[in-house]
Write an enzyme that holds these catalytic residues in place. Sequence first.
Site, mmCIF file in Angstrom:
data_model
loop_
_atom_site.group_PDB
_atom_site.id
_atom_site.type_symbol
_atom_site.label_atom_id
_atom_site.label_comp_id
_atom_site.label_asym_id
_atom_site.label_seq_id
_atom_site.Cartn_x
_atom_site.Cartn_y
_atom_site.Cartn_z
ATOM 1 N N LYS A 121 0.834 -1.201 0.000
ATOM 2 C CA LYS A 121 0.000 0.000 0.000
ATOM 3 C C LYS A 121 0.873 1.257 0.000
ATOM 4 O O LYS A 121 0.684 2.163 -0.812
ATOM 5 C CB LYS A 121 -0.920 -0.001 1.229
ATOM 6 C CG LYS A 121 -1.871 1.190 1.262
ATOM 7 C CD LYS A 121 -2.728 1.189 2.501
ATOM 8 C CE LYS A 121 -1.963 1.720 3.689
ATOM 9 N NZ LYS A 121 -2.802 1.931 4.880
ATOM 10 N N ASP A 139 -6.308 0.494 0.319
ATOM 11 C CA ASP A 139 -6.473 0.710 1.757
ATOM 12 C C ASP A 139 -7.854 0.205 2.167
ATOM 13 O O ASP A 139 -8.564 -0.416 1.373
ATOM 14 C CB ASP A 139 -6.278 2.189 2.118
ATOM 15 C CG ASP A 139 -7.398 3.051 1.565
ATOM 16 O OD1 ASP A 139 -8.258 2.533 0.804
ATOM 17 O OD2 ASP A 139 -7.445 4.244 1.893
#
Length: 210
Positions: A121, A139
């Site tokens: 991420k 996310d």
Amino acid sequence: MTKKELARRLIQLLEEAYPDAICSLNYAKPYELLFATRLAAQCTDARVNLVTPILFSRYPTLEAIAGADISELSDIIHSCGFFNSKARDIIACANKLICDFGGEVPSGMDDLLSLPGVGRKTANLIRGDVFGLPSVVVDTHCMRITRRMGLTDELTPEKIEANLWDILPHDKAGDFCHRLVLHGRDVCAARAPKCGECICTDICKKRLSE
Ligand code: SF4
């Protein structure tokens, strides 16, 4: 509608609703985004944005962060939670950036993933926001909304990222993920999504199945 068509329609709707697709973490230097993202784990971006000005004022260079006393740095970031592990990662990451990358944040996925505390991420966020490379930042908002919308049925961030990479126009992927954060905060919340107010009701799998 195919998933690619669904993705393009959702991109269009989100672009209209949220013209400004910007990262919600404040930063002035690439490594600041790296550390801000580490602080944002299990914490709100708003909280991180209150803490990072203090952190980067106390330690204004990468070298200063690399040489920081872990107890002192932990105290500064205390309100972000998990402060011991975050402080350890930030100091170790600063040292690795200096030792292995000449003090610069690298753009390569494997290089980024080699940094302490950096997962896909964060690596994708850096690649997209700092280097302008196509990236899919998965996310919690991205996971929740893309599953509700029917863009993916996967459960893990890695598999969702792979699914989205296959169906999103790559030049739109980074901004799409930023807009999902805004949509998740405003409308498609984890609990009690405001489907009655949502711009996506006509194409949302969850809504259409109710
Ligand atoms: S219709 Fe409801 S579930 Fe679907 S994206 Fe909108 S708020 Fe989320």
